[in-house]
Design a protein around this motif. Structure first.
Motif: not given
Length: 157
Positions: A22-39, A104-110
């Motif tokens: 889905r489009a966001t102001s920063a780009g296209i966000l793919f939500d987390a699913s199973g073991t795959v984190p948000a991208y 690897n993001p410096s903030n794990p929640s990113d």
């Protein structure tokens, strides 16, 4: 013009992760699913972006597919960055890059993000070169040849 999907995700990533972002102001966000984190396929790493960032010339869904394969296959270095290539070692960066780095993001929640890289960039020769253990695995999977592995390992790609 429709772009053919040649990313590594097309080969047995076998994922059920969200395939539409889905489009966001920063780009296209793919939500987390199973073991795959948000991208996040960031706008500032897209072909049409201005500036001196490394840029993708493939579609966001193909970029995300490379990330999914990288994550599921655990193509990770000691610094916890994920690395990826396409099935046929095709170019997917605007400057001929064939390797993707997903820091690897410096903030794990990113959310995660990535960009095409090349060790030919003299300012980032070692930061943009995956370890030989990963290039060996890519060779064994058939993503790259022995010659391509040697070129990556020597920083020529």
């Amino acid at each position: 013009m429709t772009k053919k999907n040649t990313s590594a995700s097309a080969s047995g990533a076998g994922n059920s992760a969200g395939t539409s972002g889905r489009a966001t102001s920063a780009g296209i966000l793919f939500d987390a699913s199973g073991t795959v984190p948000a991208y996040l396929s960031r706008t500032d790493h897209r072909q049409q972006a201005s500036g001196h960032r490394n840029k993708w010339k493939i579609l966001p869904l193909e970029e995300y597919g490379i990330f999914i394969t990288s994550h599921k296959e655990k193509y990770v270095c000691d610094k916890k960055h994920n690395w990826g290539v396409g099935i046929k070692f095709e170019e997917f960066g605007t400057d001929g890059e064939r390797i993707a780095k997903f820091p690897n993001p410096s903030n794990p929640s990113d959310e995660r993000h990535g960009y095409p890289v090349s060790a030919r960039d003299s300012k980032r020769e070692f930061e943009h070169r995956p370890p030989a253990t990963l290039t060996s695995r890519w060779r064994d999977k058939g993503y790259i040849s022995e010659i391509e592995k040697a070129r990556i390992d020597r920083g020529k790609v």
